[in-house]
Design an enzyme around this catalytic site. Structure first.
Site, PDB file in Angstrom:
ATOM      1  N   ASP A  13      31.858  29.188  32.417  1.00 27.02           N
ATOM      2  CA  ASP A  13      30.720  29.168  33.129  1.00 27.02           C
ATOM      3  C   ASP A  13      29.516  30.586  32.877  1.00 27.02           C
ATOM      4  OD1 ASP A  13      33.044  31.386  33.768  1.00 27.02           O
ATOM      5  OD2 ASP A  13      31.921  32.034  35.204  1.00 27.02           O
ATOM      6  N   GLU A  59      35.282  32.760  35.872  1.00 20.71           N
ATOM      7  CA  GLU A  59      35.559  33.707  35.247  1.00 20.71           C
ATOM      8  C   GLU A  59      34.162  34.974  35.135  1.00 20.71           C
ATOM      9  OE1 GLU A  59      36.124  37.025  32.244  1.00 20.71           O
ATOM     10  OE2 GLU A  59      34.059  36.056  32.788  1.00 20.71           O
TER      11      GLU A  59
END
Lengths: 509, 509
Positions: free
Chosen positions: A123, A188
């Site tokens: 991400d 994250e």
């Protein structure tokens, strides 16, 4: 037999590598990587094109798509890749949103070989062309040897470098010197939601036979010297909501007779940190490690050019002048940053509005050995005290959407030795032993829960500008990083051989 | 002849109207308006559907489209409508953007009749469904007799009410009792850019034969009692830009070693106003009118229910308790509101970023007889002093995108008498003589430049929520407002008759 043989051969060649700068086997692998670098960059381009922004809810589907893309890639390597469902989470507006799945993958189960687990995330932080990007943030663009794009260095590039390294062994029909495991997440940047539960749940299963955990989610300290990271700061993020009436009001019709939520919030945010960067919240510095002479020496040993770091930042002046002061305030002292305000007018021009509900966002980078939960209580208590002194009729709500612990590792762990050798092989110089001012909570999480050796092995240069409108990874670092991971596999295998020998001699005595 | 005759007939009937609550002629007009109210609402719906937001650059074309739509509507009444080009203006990002044209329209040139000029604006404040609107802000929606939509009361509704009134005379084939002029702009919400120049330029031409200027761009003081407005506060808008480096930075990689622009900006904004709403900038209160006994009485006379105003605001508690205190702090004392910050993180969730360039937006509602340019200097000087004390390495830039003067009129002007009678006719009660805490700079502008009688005649109720996510005008106020403007035409004509008589008697003596 053939397998065993090739392993021995491998150890032999790997053995050679430690003495010379690079062995025949490594040469073959490195040559392959150099020859195929454009293919590796093409894949990175495809990955960067996916807007896997885990912050903005409307892009959540793209994160999930990115995770599935990654799983397919791992399966193509011959790995078994499991997609673990993580459920959903609550947004500030009360809605709940599905989390992207998390990948647990395995490649190789040879009991003769050590098992290395790689952590990464696919991400990214939000990015819009309007934010001031010179290039399309989701179109990887090479300029003067740099590959610009959101996620190029944080963290899609390093994840692919690791995959490229494995791919190179397989393309050359070389047996993998180590068993590999992958844990890849898609949340994250939003605080690794759901990750900790999975690690706890999988501790006795997936992690049971893992020997080493490697993370490559940070940067070197400067643009040329490779580094090994043994510590990171934590991150405690706060949402400070001040609610007045039920709707926004006209500043002409109500300005002067109400407590404006924005005025309260500004006062709260202004009470947090002084102009020198010192945090004003009582007790915050109580548990910060005191500086030992030994630690002091570590900073003196590091080649760090404040000027270069300043140029990387685009800032004219730092709060501190000496190398040591700057490093300590990035690594071993906490900092507080105010990120923005939600609910107020944020567009160009003027809107003469009194916002009814505003949410301030700030975060504290915690350091060893500050206690996260104590910190939470101290901050919330302080904000409530400041607010109550204002006698405002508005309502205050403080929440902690993200709280990640700081981390410090033992720099004498064999894993660090192996990585040091691999770095020497690929870059021809020893690594710098550094910390990171940023937060990679999973380092601490992995060490706490699994009790394995955890190492952070960055491949990005200091000027990679993660989270900025200039995020990039250089072609050189991306490709040399791929080589570094390949060399690391060989060094760890060798390390394992030595450890086995050691234990064997022990048992024979 | 026929014309003259109908004029006399008109005066006669209008004459009657003043004694009875409503004359036969007025009855016919009022009946027509009642019968056609749904058509009038349909037109308002079409106007609200145009996103004529003058704040956000990307919607500028819609503002221009709205102005042209309005010109067509006026031409349909038989008016000549000229579109005056205003050139372009500079945005904060340095780009320049074309301004929408301004309408100068005329209907009737009979030297026997007084000439009334109506001012209105057809641009609106920004509005997005996500801001918290229960209905689509650009789809006029009727709920319990209220018409919700951006621009419904500010200012498309009142502009259409005036047009509806003229339309009713024409539909009934009644000669207009007054000559009409229209000045309609599309940049009011952005500070009426270009308007002042046009008024100055047109003072000897378009305005030369204007007797009265009527503005209907504010609200009643409560939800039931009609009002006449004789004063407004000014508006001095500030943009406070703090620039650090060239790009946003990661709070982990740079937090703790740089002067963060956001911290500087928050401190600057926090230095402006205290928790009791008092402005902290030295000298700001110096030129505020001192409170006379006569003025004091004005406030005591007003029926104003703080509770009702509180309910309209959706706020639990006001800074003041008594009617007089509240009215004075809305009308005759300045206020300061912080509207928001541009350039920082403003979305849901957390982005651990150190913004490189942030722009705070706040405004001061000035009152008679504060000097706008003096105020500008005081604020800028103060901000620069506060900033220099911080020894920050960032750069401060303060600009004043909008500066509008406060306004006070003579409540004994005949125009106010005529309006008082029209209100009595339509609403059966005398108007309240009030001021407005909001800013309608053109009132002051018209009075200053043209030296004509300027009056503000609101038709919206206090709970219309202009600029909010609940903006509306009630069906009742929209339709009665249409009647009010029709009655005003007759009263002004009558007034003119009386004035002429008066002057005639003078000359014959």
């Amino acid at each position: 037999m053939i397998l065993a043989l090739s392993v021995i051969m491998l150890f032999f060649e790997a053995g050679v590598s430690s003495s010379s700068s690079s062995s025949g086997l490594e040469n073959r692998i490195f040559q392959y990587i150099d020859l195929h670098q454009n293919e590796f960059i093409q894949t990175l381009k495809e990955w960067v094109a996916v807007e896997s922004d885990s912050i903005q809810p409307q892009l959540r589907q793209e994160v999930t798509r990115m995770v599935e893309l990654t799983a397919d890639r791992l399966r193509a390597l011959g790995a078994t890749a499991e997609l673990v469902k993580l459920g959903s989470h609550k947004l500030t507006d009360g809605h709940s949103l599905l989390l992207p799945p998390l990948i647990l993958a395995e490649l190789g189960k040879d009991p003769q070989k050590p098992t290395v687990c790689f952590y990464g995330h696919v991400d990214v932080q939000p990015a819009k062309k309007e934010d001031g990007w010179k290039t399309d943030p989701y179109k990887l663009t090479e300029i003067d040897g740099n590959l610009y794009g959101r996620g190029a260095t944080d963290n899609k590039g390093p994840v692919l470098a690791w995959i490229n390294a494995v791919e190179s062994f397989r393309a050359l029909k070389l047996d993998m010197p180590v068993n590999l495991k992958f844990i890849i997440e898609g949340m994250e940047e939003a605080g690794s939601l759901g990750l900790e539960e999975v690690i706890k749940k999988e501790n006795q299963r997936f992690f049971s036979d893992v020997d080493y955990i490697v993370i490559s989610d940070n940067l070197w300290l400067n643009n040329r010297k490779p580094a090994l990271t043994y510590g990171t700061r934590g991150n405690l993020c706060f949402s400070v909501e001040v609610q007045g009436g039920q709707r926004d009001l006209h500043s002409g019709t109500f300005g002067g007779i109400i407590h404006e939520p924005m005025t309260d919030l500004i006062a709260l945010l202004d009470s947090l940190v002084d102009t020198s960067g010192r945090i004003l919240i009582p007790g915050v510095y109580d548990d910060v490690d005191s500086l030992t002479e030994e630690e002091k020496k570590l900073y003196e040993a590091i080649t760090f050019d404040p000027e270069e770091h300043k140029n990387n930042s685009g800032v004219k002046k730092f709060l501190y002048d000496t190398k040591e002061e700057i490093l300590m305030h990035l690594w071993r002292y906490p900092s507080l940053s105010i990120h923005g305000i939600e609910g107020a007018f944020h567009e160009p021009g003027i809107k003469t509005v009194i916002p009814a509900r505003v949410i301030g966002k700030f975060s504290i980078r915690q350091v060893p050995h500050m206690n996260v939960s104590v910190g939470e209580r101290q901050v919330i208590q302080y904000l409530e005290d400041v607010f109550s002194k204002r006698n405002s009729s508005n309502e205050l709500k403080v929440s902690v959407p993200i709280s990640a612990m700081p981390w410090v590792a033992d720099i004498n762990d064999p894993l660090y030795t192996a990585a040091g050798r691999a770095i020497k092989t690929v870059f021809g110089q020893d690594p710098e032993k550094i910390r990171d001012g940023a937060t990679i909570p999973i380092a601490q999480m992995f060490q706490n829960i699994t009790r394995k050796s955890v190492m952070m092995l960055p491949i990005g240069a200091a000027d990679d500008g993660e989270h900025s409108q200039k995020e990039k990874i250089s072609r050189h670092n991306y490709i040399q990083g791929t080589k570094l991971f390949a060399a690391l596999f060989l060094e760890i295998a060798k390390l394992h051989g030595q450890l086995q020998e050691a234990s064997n001699t022990k048992t024979t005595n």
